[in-house]
Design a protein around this motif. Structure first.
Motif, PDB file in Angstrom:
ATOM      1  N   LEU A  53       0.837  -1.195   0.000  1.00  0.00           N
ATOM      2  CA  LEU A  53       0.000   0.000   0.000  1.00  0.00           C
ATOM      3  C   LEU A  53       0.875   1.248   0.000  1.00  0.00           C
ATOM      4  N   PHE A  54       1.890   1.270   0.848  1.00  0.00           N
ATOM      5  CA  PHE A  54       2.746   2.452   0.944  1.00  0.00           C
ATOM      6  C   PHE A  54       3.667   2.580  -0.270  1.00  0.00           C
ATOM      7  N   THR A  55       4.133   1.448  -0.795  1.00  0.00           N
ATOM      8  CA  THR A  55       4.992   1.557  -1.979  1.00  0.00           C
ATOM      9  C   THR A  55       4.209   2.076  -3.175  1.00  0.00           C
ATOM     10  N   VAL A  56       2.939   1.681  -3.293  1.00  0.00           N
ATOM     11  CA  VAL A  56       2.112   2.179  -4.399  1.00  0.00           C
ATOM     12  C   VAL A  56       1.813   3.663  -4.206  1.00  0.00           C
ATOM     13  N   LEU A  57       1.486   4.055  -2.988  1.00  0.00           N
ATOM     14  CA  LEU A  57       1.187   5.464  -2.722  1.00  0.00           C
ATOM     15  C   LEU A  57       2.383   6.371  -3.027  1.00  0.00           C
ATOM     16  N   PHE A  58       3.604   5.879  -2.756  1.00  0.00           N
ATOM     17  CA  PHE A  58       4.776   6.730  -2.923  1.00  0.00           C
ATOM     18  C   PHE A  58       5.500   6.529  -4.256  1.00  0.00           C
ATOM     19  N   THR A  59       5.419   5.317  -4.829  1.00  0.00           N
ATOM     20  CA  THR A  59       6.208   5.057  -6.039  1.00  0.00           C
ATOM     21  C   THR A  59       5.369   4.596  -7.237  1.00  0.00           C
ATOM     22  N   LYS A  60       4.072   4.360  -7.029  1.00  0.00           N
ATOM     23  CA  LYS A  60       3.158   3.879  -8.063  1.00  0.00           C
ATOM     24  C   LYS A  60       3.498   2.468  -8.549  1.00  0.00           C
ATOM     25  N   LYS A  61       4.195   1.709  -7.726  1.00  0.00           N
ATOM     26  CA  LYS A  61       4.488   0.320  -8.092  1.00  0.00           C
ATOM     27  C   LYS A  61       4.805  -0.498  -6.849  1.00  0.00           C
ATOM     28  N   ILE A  62       4.767  -1.812  -7.039  1.00  0.00           N
ATOM     29  CA  ILE A  62       5.163  -2.745  -5.986  1.00  0.00           C
ATOM     30  C   ILE A  62       6.520  -3.307  -6.398  1.00  0.00           C
ATOM     31  N   PRO A  63       7.501  -3.312  -5.507  1.00  0.00           N
ATOM     32  CA  PRO A  63       8.791  -3.913  -5.875  1.00  0.00           C
ATOM     33  C   PRO A  63       8.597  -5.367  -6.316  1.00  0.00           C
ATOM     34  N   GLN A  64       9.273  -5.759  -7.372  1.00  0.00           N
ATOM     35  CA  GLN A  64       9.105  -7.099  -7.953  1.00  0.00           C
ATOM     36  C   GLN A  64       9.268  -8.230  -6.924  1.00  0.00           C
ATOM     37  N   PRO A  65      10.292  -8.222  -6.045  1.00  0.00           N
ATOM     38  CA  PRO A  65      10.415  -9.320  -5.074  1.00  0.00           C
ATOM     39  C   PRO A  65       9.207  -9.414  -4.130  1.00  0.00           C
ATOM     40  N   LEU A  66       8.675  -8.269  -3.730  1.00  0.00           N
ATOM     41  CA  LEU A  66       7.493  -8.245  -2.879  1.00  0.00           C
ATOM     42  C   LEU A  66       6.291  -8.822  -3.625  1.00  0.00           C
ATOM     43  N   PHE A  67       6.111  -8.411  -4.864  1.00  0.00           N
ATOM     44  CA  PHE A  67       5.024  -8.898  -5.706  1.00  0.00           C
ATOM     45  C   PHE A  67       5.141 -10.412  -5.904  1.00  0.00           C
ATOM     46  N   ASP A  68       6.356 -10.877  -6.181  1.00  0.00           N
ATOM     47  CA  ASP A  68       6.579 -12.304  -6.401  1.00  0.00           C
ATOM     48  C   ASP A  68       6.207 -13.125  -5.164  1.00  0.00           C
ATOM     49  N   MET A  69       6.547 -12.632  -3.985  1.00  0.00           N
ATOM     50  CA  MET A  69       6.229 -13.369  -2.761  1.00  0.00           C
ATOM     51  C   MET A  69       4.722 -13.418  -2.525  1.00  0.00           C
ATOM     52  N   ILE A  70       4.029 -12.326  -2.816  1.00  0.00           N
ATOM     53  CA  ILE A  70       2.568 -12.312  -2.670  1.00  0.00           C
ATOM     54  C   ILE A  70       1.947 -13.323  -3.632  1.00  0.00           C
ATOM     55  N   ALA A  71       2.403 -13.331  -4.885  1.00  0.00           N
ATOM     56  CA  ALA A  71       1.889 -14.288  -5.873  1.00  0.00           C
ATOM     57  C   ALA A  71       2.186 -15.722  -5.446  1.00  0.00           C
ATOM     58  N   THR A  72       3.367 -15.960  -4.898  1.00  0.00           N
ATOM     59  CA  THR A  72       3.734 -17.297  -4.430  1.00  0.00           C
ATOM     60  C   THR A  72       2.811 -17.758  -3.309  1.00  0.00           C
ATOM     61  N   SER A  73       2.437 -16.853  -2.421  1.00  0.00           N
ATOM     62  CA  SER A  73       1.532 -17.233  -1.324  1.00  0.00           C
ATOM     63  C   SER A  73       0.164 -17.652  -1.865  1.00  0.00           C
ATOM     64  N   PHE A  74      -0.324 -16.954  -2.879  1.00  0.00           N
ATOM     65  CA  PHE A  74      -1.586 -17.353  -3.517  1.00  0.00           C
ATOM     66  C   PHE A  74      -1.445 -18.733  -4.172  1.00  0.00           C
ATOM     67  N   ARG A  75      -0.330 -18.947  -4.868  1.00  0.00           N
ATOM     68  CA  ARG A  75      -0.103 -20.218  -5.568  1.00  0.00           C
ATOM     69  C   ARG A  75      -0.054 -21.374  -4.573  1.00  0.00           C
ATOM     70  N   TYR A  76       0.684 -21.186  -3.491  1.00  0.00           N
ATOM     71  CA  TYR A  76       0.811 -22.247  -2.488  1.00  0.00           C
ATOM     72  C   TYR A  76      -0.563 -22.578  -1.898  1.00  0.00           C
ATOM     73  N   GLU A  77      -1.332 -21.544  -1.626  1.00  0.00           N
ATOM     74  CA  GLU A  77      -2.670 -21.743  -1.063  1.00  0.00           C
ATOM     75  C   GLU A  77      -3.564 -22.516  -2.042  1.00  0.00           C
ATOM     76  N   TRP A  78      -3.500 -22.189  -3.334  1.00  0.00           N
ATOM     77  CA  TRP A  78      -4.312 -22.879  -4.337  1.00  0.00           C
ATOM     78  C   TRP A  78      -3.917 -24.354  -4.441  1.00  0.00           C
ATOM     79  N   ARG A  79      -2.615 -24.620  -4.419  1.00  0.00           N
ATOM     80  CA  ARG A  79      -2.159 -26.013  -4.483  1.00  0.00           C
ATOM     81  C   ARG A  79      -2.649 -26.806  -3.272  1.00  0.00           C
TER      82      ARG A  79
END
Length: 198
Positions: A53-79
């Motif tokens: 939330l704060f990275t988007v408010l200040f930089t208009k993006k999510i750092p790639q490593p942070l984004f990747d970890m969030i996506a991985t958590s969704f993937r693990y949950e789906w599996r």
């Protein structure tokens, strides 16, 4: 003429309809370690989304490593959930390699989220409000999903086959939930469609 562009968050399932009849009775128990890890990853995801939330408010993006970890958590949950709901018999891997794209390690499930190079700075402050109609749909889908899973359980116990329509509904409901969570969780600015289809 409009071009049909896939939604940035994609969830897929491919597997045999045949399930050994006894598996639904014990597979949920075998899935408990996976579900506990998925629950811990969900808690971590909530913290990472708050940071996002704060990275988007200040930089208009999510750092790639942070984004990747969030996506991985969704993937693990789906599996873990697809196994716990005995959609397939293969035990999911304990895989924690952060990546927005699916690595193909698990042959039945696939979950990937396209990384956005730019996000709207102010949307995080009101996206949750725009998603209220989707939350109402998710309540209905969750209730229907419980009945669908119970129907799938009975069908597998008596026939050894997971009904394709029931399985497609459960996968579609999971896909719908992922899209809503991806939108509200700041992973995309694209409003989710009101559909269970891929």
């Amino acid at each position: 003429m409009s071009v049909n562009v896939p939604y940035p968050a994609q969830l897929e399932f491919q597997g045999d309809q045949r399930i050994t009849r006894w598996r639904p009775l014990v597979q949920w128990l075998l899935a408990l370690p996976q579900l506990l890890i998925a629950s811990a990853l969900r808690s971590l995801r909530q913290v990472l989304i708050l940071i996002s939330l704060f990275t988007v408010l200040f930089t208009k993006k999510i750092p790639q490593p942070l984004f990747d970890m969030i996506a991985t958590s969704f993937r693990y949950e789906w599996r873990a959930l697809s196994y716990a709901l005995f959609l397939h018999e293969d035990y999911p891997p304990f895989d924690f390699q952060p990546s927005a794209a699916d690595d193909g390690v698990e042959p039945h499930t696939s979950l990937s989220i396209a990384y956005p190079e730019h996000l709207d700075r102010w949307k995080p402050l009101y996206k949750w409000l725009l998603a209220i109609p989707h939350y109402l749909v998710l309540v209905v889908l969750t209730i229907a999903g419980i009945f669908a899973a119970a129907g799938g359980l009975i069908a597998v116990l008596f026939t050894g086959k997971y009904p394709e329509g029931v399985r497609d509904f459960i996968v579609g409901a999971a896909r719908y939930g992922l899209r809503v969570e991806s939108y509200v969780g700041l992973l995309t600015d694209v409003y989710p469609p009101f559909t269970l289809a891929a």
